[in-house]
Design an enzyme around this catalytic site. Sequence first.
Site, mmCIF file in Angstrom:
data_model
loop_
_atom_site.group_PDB
_atom_site.id
_atom_site.type_symbol
_atom_site.label_atom_id
_atom_site.label_comp_id
_atom_site.label_asym_id
_atom_site.label_seq_id
_atom_site.Cartn_x
_atom_site.Cartn_y
_atom_site.Cartn_z
ATOM 1 N N SER A 161 0.794 -1.045 0.105
ATOM 2 C CA SER A 161 -0.042 0.197 0.138
ATOM 3 C C SER A 161 0.792 1.355 0.017
ATOM 4 C CB SER A 161 -0.850 0.015 1.197
ATOM 5 O OG SER A 161 -1.896 0.833 1.088
ATOM 6 N N ASP A 261 -10.220 -4.135 -4.836
ATOM 7 C CA ASP A 261 -9.275 -3.006 -4.138
ATOM 8 C C ASP A 261 -9.110 -1.698 -5.052
ATOM 9 O OD1 ASP A 261 -7.328 -1.142 -2.871
ATOM 10 O OD2 ASP A 261 -5.474 -2.666 -3.461
ATOM 11 N N HIS A 291 -7.939 -5.043 -0.324
ATOM 12 C CA HIS A 291 -6.612 -4.381 0.243
ATOM 13 C C HIS A 291 -6.096 -4.734 1.385
ATOM 14 C CE1 HIS A 291 -4.090 -0.764 -0.204
ATOM 15 N NE2 HIS A 291 -4.367 -0.671 1.105
#
Length: 323
Positions: A161, A261, A291
């Site tokens: 991320s 995601d 995610h």
Amino acid sequence: MSADEPADSRVNPVVRAVLRLFAAPRVRMLEDYPKVRRLQRFLAGTPRRYRFLDRAILADDGSREIPVRVFQPREREHGDVLLFFHGGGWVTGDIESYTPACAALADLTGRVVLAVDYRLAPEHPFPAGLDDCVRVAGVLLREPGLVGLDDASAITLIGDSAGGNLAAAVSLRLRARGCPMPGRQVLLYPATWFDHDPGTSPFESVRLYGTGLRLTALEVEDYMALYQPDPQARGNPLIAPLLAADLSGQPATLVVSAELDLLRDEGEAYAHALRASGNQVRVERITGALHGFLTLPRFVRPVTLACRVIDDFLGAASETSGR
């Protein structure tokens, strides 16, 4: 599955309803980030269950230390090292809350993992956290003997991320400075773009998955506002790597995206942009994954599958480089 293969990206309404049960509680990150930090640490549990060694690297000016946690796998099967940057929107996450994920990554890949506890926004906005990551990477790449390596190519940058964003930005900055480069980088569902408004984003995944799931578009926009308060400055390629004018000379790259995601499309777009610039790139999409899956228990399918993909990529890259 490979992200280059076509897939029906729309989620069945029943499946979406089930997925919402696993979604993070809705918070307004602009105000609630301290609570999220405390909750993450609580959920991570005590780190004493894991085998690690805490170290530190001095900042550029020598005024403070940047903590680095070293995770040894139960069985070390490979001599290379993973330099890990955690996720959390540049605002949450730390060396404690990511200890279970890093320990699992070390065990499942058979590699030593070094996790960097970089400074967080909003107390330390851009580029503070990036500067910490660049400093640690730069020291280890110039002196790989510090981690028992013969050369910098045995170091892989990896992050999830916001950590994937940082890994990409570190590689860009290292190349721009003419520094030694890592052999590879692994970007797990990375943020690579600056706009996550469903009305203006160029990426369909933002509109498909930007509400009601584990990460929302509003939360990403809050994270971005805390990381870089000036909206006009968010077009910096070190914040949005997809805007980099020159993507040549980057390490061999693996991008792992999560099917469900909102960051999926921008991560895959960065992979394609790297490939178009002449870099060696592999893209893998984990079907059915949300995610942030790296922080799930190590036995769940997305985690074990992603670690197998990472292990396969690193092994193939080592053979290609002759190491």
